[in-house]
Design a protein around this motif. Structure first.
Motif, PDB file in Angstrom:
ATOM      1  N   LEU A  49       0.831  -1.214   0.000  1.00 16.29           N
ATOM      2  CA  LEU A  49       0.000   0.000   0.000  1.00 16.29           C
ATOM      3  C   LEU A  49       0.864   1.261   0.000  1.00 16.29           C
ATOM      4  N   LYS A  50       1.947   1.230   0.760  1.00 13.90           N
ATOM      5  CA  LYS A  50       2.846   2.396   0.809  1.00 13.90           C
ATOM      6  C   LYS A  50       3.450   2.667  -0.568  1.00 13.90           C
ATOM      7  N   ILE A  51       3.901   1.617  -1.245  1.00  8.17           N
ATOM      8  CA  ILE A  51       4.460   1.794  -2.592  1.00  8.17           C
ATOM      9  C   ILE A  51       3.429   2.433  -3.508  1.00  8.17           C
ATOM     10  N   LEU A  52       2.211   1.905  -3.504  1.00 13.80           N
ATOM     11  CA  LEU A  52       1.157   2.460  -4.368  1.00 13.80           C
ATOM     12  C   LEU A  52       0.814   3.890  -3.959  1.00 13.80           C
ATOM     13  N   GLY A  53       0.826   4.156  -2.664  1.00 18.02           N
ATOM     14  CA  GLY A  53       0.500   5.497  -2.183  1.00 18.02           C
ATOM     15  C   GLY A  53       1.544   6.533  -2.563  1.00 18.02           C
ATOM     16  N   VAL A  54       2.798   6.136  -2.527  1.00 20.44           N
ATOM     17  CA  VAL A  54       3.893   7.070  -2.823  1.00 20.44           C
ATOM     18  C   VAL A  54       4.175   7.151  -4.318  1.00 20.44           C
ATOM     19  N   GLU A  55       4.217   5.991  -4.986  1.00 17.44           N
ATOM     20  CA  GLU A  55       4.663   5.948  -6.376  1.00 17.44           C
ATOM     21  C   GLU A  55       3.527   5.901  -7.392  1.00 17.44           C
ATOM     22  N   GLY A  56       2.314   5.682  -6.930  1.00 14.75           N
ATOM     23  CA  GLY A  56       1.174   5.646  -7.847  1.00 14.75           C
ATOM     24  C   GLY A  56       0.924   4.265  -8.414  1.00 14.75           C
ATOM     25  N   SER A  57       0.043   4.230  -9.378  1.00 10.16           N
ATOM     26  CA  SER A  57      -0.415   3.003 -10.020  1.00 10.16           C
ATOM     27  C   SER A  57       0.755   2.172 -10.548  1.00 10.16           C
ATOM     28  N   LYS A  58       0.687   0.847 -10.334  1.00  8.26           N
ATOM     29  CA  LYS A  58       1.782  -0.051 -10.751  1.00  8.26           C
ATOM     30  C   LYS A  58       1.217  -1.339 -11.338  1.00  8.26           C
ATOM     31  N   ARG A  59       1.974  -1.913 -12.253  1.00 10.67           N
ATOM     32  CA  ARG A  59       1.670  -3.258 -12.736  1.00 10.67           C
ATOM     33  C   ARG A  59       2.091  -4.267 -11.675  1.00 10.67           C
ATOM     34  N   PRO A  60       1.396  -5.391 -11.558  1.00  5.46           N
ATOM     35  CA  PRO A  60       1.762  -6.400 -10.564  1.00  5.46           C
ATOM     36  C   PRO A  60       3.213  -6.878 -10.695  1.00  5.46           C
ATOM     37  N   SER A  61       3.716  -6.975 -11.904  1.00  2.00           N
ATOM     38  CA  SER A  61       5.099  -7.449 -12.085  1.00  2.00           C
ATOM     39  C   SER A  61       6.108  -6.468 -11.483  1.00  2.00           C
ATOM     40  N   ILE A  62       5.821  -5.178 -11.569  1.00  2.00           N
ATOM     41  CA  ILE A  62       6.708  -4.164 -10.980  1.00  2.00           C
ATOM     42  C   ILE A  62       6.656  -4.262  -9.456  1.00  2.00           C
ATOM     43  N   GLN A  96       9.671  -5.036  -6.684  1.00  2.00           N
ATOM     44  CA  GLN A  96       9.945  -4.162  -5.547  1.00  2.00           C
ATOM     45  C   GLN A  96       9.817  -4.892  -4.208  1.00  2.00           C
ATOM     46  N   LEU A  97       8.906  -5.847  -4.134  1.00  2.00           N
ATOM     47  CA  LEU A  97       8.682  -6.590  -2.897  1.00  2.00           C
ATOM     48  C   LEU A  97       9.526  -7.860  -2.798  1.00  2.00           C
ATOM     49  N   ASN A  98      10.254  -8.165  -3.881  1.00  2.00           N
ATOM     50  CA  ASN A  98      11.056  -9.391  -3.950  1.00  2.00           C
ATOM     51  C   ASN A  98      10.208 -10.643  -3.738  1.00  2.00           C
ATOM     52  N   ILE A  99       9.050 -10.662  -4.408  1.00  2.00           N
ATOM     53  CA  ILE A  99       8.172 -11.830  -4.380  1.00  2.00           C
ATOM     54  C   ILE A  99       7.735 -12.133  -5.809  1.00  2.00           C
ATOM     55  N   THR A 100       7.015 -13.213  -5.996  1.00  2.00           N
ATOM     56  CA  THR A 100       6.529 -13.570  -7.325  1.00  2.00           C
ATOM     57  C   THR A 100       5.269 -12.777  -7.656  1.00  2.00           C
ATOM     58  N   THR A 101       4.905 -12.768  -8.927  1.00  2.00           N
ATOM     59  CA  THR A 101       3.646 -12.105  -9.300  1.00  2.00           C
ATOM     60  C   THR A 101       2.464 -12.843  -8.679  1.00  2.00           C
ATOM     61  N   GLY A 102       2.599 -14.154  -8.500  1.00  2.00           N
ATOM     62  CA  GLY A 102       1.556 -14.904  -7.792  1.00  2.00           C
ATOM     63  C   GLY A 102       1.408 -14.434  -6.357  1.00  2.00           C
ATOM     64  N   GLY A 103       2.533 -14.097  -5.727  1.00  2.00           N
ATOM     65  CA  GLY A 103       2.496 -13.545  -4.377  1.00  2.00           C
ATOM     66  C   GLY A 103       1.782 -12.205  -4.336  1.00  2.00           C
ATOM     67  N   VAL A 104       2.000 -11.399  -5.364  1.00  2.00           N
ATOM     68  CA  VAL A 104       1.300 -10.104  -5.462  1.00  2.00           C
ATOM     69  C   VAL A 104      -0.198 -10.344  -5.609  1.00  2.00           C
ATOM     70  N   THR A 105      -0.564 -11.329  -6.403  1.00  2.00           N
ATOM     71  CA  THR A 105      -1.986 -11.652  -6.592  1.00  2.00           C
ATOM     72  C   THR A 105      -2.629 -12.042  -5.262  1.00  2.00           C
ATOM     73  N   VAL A 106      -1.942 -12.859  -4.483  1.00  2.00           N
ATOM     74  CA  VAL A 106      -2.466 -13.273  -3.176  1.00  2.00           C
ATOM     75  C   VAL A 106      -2.625 -12.058  -2.259  1.00  2.00           C
ATOM     76  N   LEU A 107      -1.592 -11.206  -2.210  1.00  2.00           N
ATOM     77  CA  LEU A 107      -1.648 -10.019  -1.353  1.00  2.00           C
ATOM     78  C   LEU A 107      -2.760  -9.070  -1.777  1.00  2.00           C
ATOM     79  N   THR A 108      -2.834  -8.813  -3.080  1.00  2.00           N
ATOM     80  CA  THR A 108      -3.783  -7.805  -3.552  1.00  2.00           C
ATOM     81  C   THR A 108      -5.220  -8.300  -3.554  1.00  2.00           C
ATOM     82  N   SER A 109      -5.436  -9.605  -3.605  1.00  2.00           N
ATOM     83  CA  SER A 109      -6.822 -10.089  -3.601  1.00  2.00           C
ATOM     84  C   SER A 109      -7.520  -9.660  -2.315  1.00  2.00           C
TER      85      SER A 109
END
Length: 142
Positions: free
Chosen positions: A43-56, A60-73
């Motif tokens: 949330l902090k990354i999105l708040g500071v840097e704005g809209s991002k693609r999951p791969s980016i 930045q989080l040093n996780i997989t895109t699948g991990g981003v999907t789990v977090l963002t769901s």
């Protein structure tokens, strides 16, 4: 590498691992917002840097895109993040923080600051800078 250096690095690894466990336990014990540290960092990354693609975000989080999907769901379900269509590629989407996400991040700031003070408050400004420099050097390998 000599034996003393190997022992010191092994000890450092054990201390670092214990410290990470301590941070996680402290966070979980005092967690008032119901989200993990990684959720809040995203949330902090999105708040500071704005809209991002999951791969980016994954990079930045040093996780997989699948991990981003789990977090963002969870963040999407709770109304803290929304998916928006990517302007350049209509097949792709970006993730964007909502006003509710910004408000949550602001309310979590007190808890975050308390934990930071508890974990690093005994260090001088110079020690904090040195530790930051060392961790960064370990992270990037240079």
């Amino acid at each position: 590498m000599n034996e003393k250096r190997i022992d010191n690095i092994s000890s450092l690894y054990e201390i670092f691992f214990s410290l990470e466990r301590k941070w996680t336990n402290e966070w979980n014990h005092h967690n008032e917002v119901g989200l993990s540290k990684t959720h809040l960092f995203l949330l902090k990354i999105l708040g500071v840097e704005g809209s991002k693609r999951p791969s980016i975000l994954a990079e930045q989080l040093n996780i997989t895109t699948g991990g981003v999907t789990v977090l963002t769901s969870k963040l999407i379900k709770d109304g803290y993040v929304v998916k928006t269509q990517n302007d350049r590629d209509r097949r792709a989407y970006n993730l964007e923080i909502t006003e509710a996400g910004r408000e949550l991040l602001e309310s979590a700031r007190k808890q975050i600051n308390e934990q930071i003070d508890k974990m690093f408050g005994m260090l001088s400004d110079g020690e904090v800078q040195n530790l930051k420099d060392i961790f960064y050097k370990c992270l990037v390998g240079k």
